[in-house]
Write an enzyme that holds these catalytic residues in place. Sequence first.
Site, PDB file in Angstrom:
ATOM      1  N   HIS A 139     107.913 -67.237  -4.672  1.00 21.80           N
ATOM      2  CA  HIS A 139     107.807 -66.104  -5.599  1.00 21.80           C
ATOM      3  C   HIS A 139     107.649 -64.823  -4.811  1.00 21.80           C
ATOM      4  O   HIS A 139     106.827 -64.746  -3.892  1.00 21.80           O
ATOM      5  CB  HIS A 139     106.607 -66.287  -6.528  1.00 21.80           C
ATOM      6  N   SER A 140     108.459 -63.823  -5.121  1.00 19.69           N
ATOM      7  CA  SER A 140     108.363 -62.515  -4.498  1.00 19.69           C
ATOM      8  C   SER A 140     108.498 -62.646  -2.977  1.00 19.69           C
ATOM      9  O   SER A 140     109.473 -63.205  -2.490  1.00 19.69           O
ATOM     10  CB  SER A 140     107.045 -61.846  -4.899  1.00 19.69           C
TER      11      SER A 140
END
Length: 955
Positions: free
Chosen positions: A179-180
Amino acid sequence: MRRININASVALWTVFTILTIWISFALHQPDVQTCDIARTWISTAHVEGFDSKHSRFGEKYSLHLIRASQHAIPQPIRPSGVPVIFVHGNAGGFRQIGPFAGIAQELNDELRLLTKGDAGTEFDFFSIDFNEAYSALHGRTLLDQAEYLNDAIAYILDMYKRNQQEGLQVPESVIVLGHSMGGIVSRVAVTLENYRPQSVNTIITLASPHLIPAATFDADITKVYHLVNDYWRAAFAEGDTNDNPLRDITILSIAGGKSDTMVPSDYVSLDSLVPATNGLSTFTNSIARVWTGIDHDAVMWCHQLRRQIASALFHIVDPNVPSQTKPREVRMSTFHRSFSGSQSLSSAMQDFINIEATPLQDGVEQRLAPGFYWGRNLQMLTNHVINYDSNIDLYERKSGSLLKVWQCRSRQGSSFRQCKRIYPLFVPGINDSVLSHVSVNGILLLDVSKEASESGDWINIDETSMSAAPFNIYGNIVFSTSNMVSQDIAFPALTSGLISYKVLTSGGVGLIRQYMGRNHPSRTYDSKYLIPHYARVDISFHGDGAPFVPFKLKTPTKTDLSTKSYKAPLHLQVFGQGKVTISVDYVGSLGNLFMRYRTLLFSLPTAVLYAVLLLQFWRYYQSGSDAKFLSLRDATGLFIKQYLSWACLVVAGLSFVIKFEFIRDFLHFIQIPATGSSKSYEIETFYGSLYTHIDLFLGISGPIGVVLAPAFLALATGIVVVVTEIVIAVTTLASLAISRGHRKMSLLQTPKNVTIQSSDDPIGDLLHKRTVIIALMALLVLLFVPYQLAFALATASLLALTAYFDAEESASASHDLSTSLYANRQAQEKVGSFINYATTMSVVMVWTTLVNIPVLAVWVQGMVFGRSTIFSSHHNLLSVLPTLLFIENLSFRRMPERGLPFVTYIILGYACFNCTAYGMMHAFMIHHWFNLLAGWLLITSYKRNKTVIKESRIE
């Protein structure tokens, strides 16, 4: 008064513009978010054996196993499912993977019921806890996390070997979900020395900025991005040979669109990094059954998205092989079908020999009799289920009867050859139903079974329809749609994602699909379904024409209308019959600038500050013996009145000329720090494809850049005016407090018979108690603290000094001339000139400190959590020592000498140009330019016979 009016007018215009941009960003053209929240019980267990013996970061980070259960996970952990490891992003948490573990378990249980007792597929979800570290702000932190990820993967795979169970295949690779910045950590990991070859073959990233760091305030993170992206491009340039260590890796990049206000979704593209055989980039708006924008954090818990990802995981895994996944081609086919939001074809071909096929007829809600049907250049919309492959597909489409559809290359009599199965485009219907749309420019073959014929499901059939709109930004265009299924409208002239549009509808138009042309060079799937609300829909897109994003070099092609239509970045597929009117949404377009140019709001005002400082020094050096240093207010007003219009023309010209290769060559040649190649804007990538990008100034060229450049410069000038007033207000309030608190102290009393004296011993002046503080700070920088902290403390010290000088001047001015601290008017002017100089430096240092804050925040967080983090700014004394000595020198009221003014001009002029041309991608250089300037001003002020006021020296 006019000067004040000019400054005030620019300040008011700046505040108004920033508020307008913010309102546009926050309120205009938002993606509609319809994410569902599903609650699930999760249990976590610390992988206790994975400690500092297995990784040098074992005490800093930790590894956990996550399961969807209300019961505690027994120790020791004995994994037996397909390994998936989650890497959270900037300031994230390891428990974010919980919803994915829950939906995977739920999907597996329901598939078991559907298959009546099949064992199904179990997943082991591992998650790394980085203690909410700021990986987006610090390159060294990014590398540490990537190294730990490799150590964790190796340990996980060894756990399976130690706990091997009879009948189960021992995994040799894992699936990584990032994520990210966790997605970037995953890509960095495979480039490091401790990476175990073939231990990762599938990476799924959510809202990860693959192309450009979200913040460029740290030199290390820009360097890491550059090296990692070069590694991936070089690897895939080797093709499928053994020289490519990444040949078996597939990577999926998913962005949340405009709803993501943390990471610009333009940066998720893998086009210039990974070939289509290994990578896919898409938006949540494009994904079937998701069809919504998702913000940066919600992308981890949005029920529709995690369901689609879990479904794709079941499609691509094969627990019976060491890699735990199916071949690369199957994985990529699954990703295209599940996430591209477009029609696709199977790789397998088959022939139909001597079949009886009936020609298809146009019509709506047709119920066809059993048998084969065919047509040419047709589109169809149906509520039948088309070409499902597995129980997972059947589970996803529980309603509707099966329909088989192929696209064939040729027809000879009653034979159809080289036919490929069509996986349709899914279209949202009423009452949460899902429809299937197929469009074929060629031969369409349809097989209607008896079950499908008797189901009552319907089919709409019509010819394919495409038209191109000669649109420009100065007007609007009206289209009438009469197709029974849908009509495709292409806009070849609308090539910039910085501009938003509005579409007004009338008649029976009930749904509009916005998408990129199928033959457009960009492979990022950006499409969305728009339902007219009060007969209006908003249009915006990413990727094409985005600042700093690499794009494929154009190759000579046909320029006929048909070719332009298919390659147009913006298409509207209109379902229904009626009229559509499209026009530019100017207010909505302003919000697009915020996400793309946040860093520019730091770099360009710095350039303006250096331009104003250059003007101040030019006036100071040209004024002769009665030299007066202009106040920052006066200098800024003079810059606005006499030079701003010329500066706007210069930046507009710069934005225009950077489209020429030889100009970019030259600008990269003179860049400091050097990029290593004057051809850095050219990106040689896989299979001979050549990409380019404009990494200078605004990152774009052409008419839009020419218009935006002066506007941004005027905005930056206004920001300088506002910041100047804020700093002056702070120092004024502080000086008032000092005056009141020390009114009776001798320091602020006026000694009699004081004359201006000359300092013949500048070295002796340094033997001052603050020198001890500087030495201590320098020692701490050498041993422990980053230079950003020392710079911040120096800024605070200068603000205090400026306030003190202001208080002292106010106190002396309140006495009669006979008792004044200054014996004559010339001395008063010199003191006022020095205060102007100190105030200007205070403003520049405050602004530079803002650039240093992100890296400083990483160090502070590490101190709070008791973690040691390696900083490149540790031991880098030269990056702050000139500034520390400069502040110490200012405490003696030393002004720069007039010797060698051209050196000052060169430093300030190039610093201004550097912050303008390279500031967006090298914001970290803002600090170093001030440090260089401080060092030079320090040298010019250390001259013998320098005039100082010894009695007023601050102890």
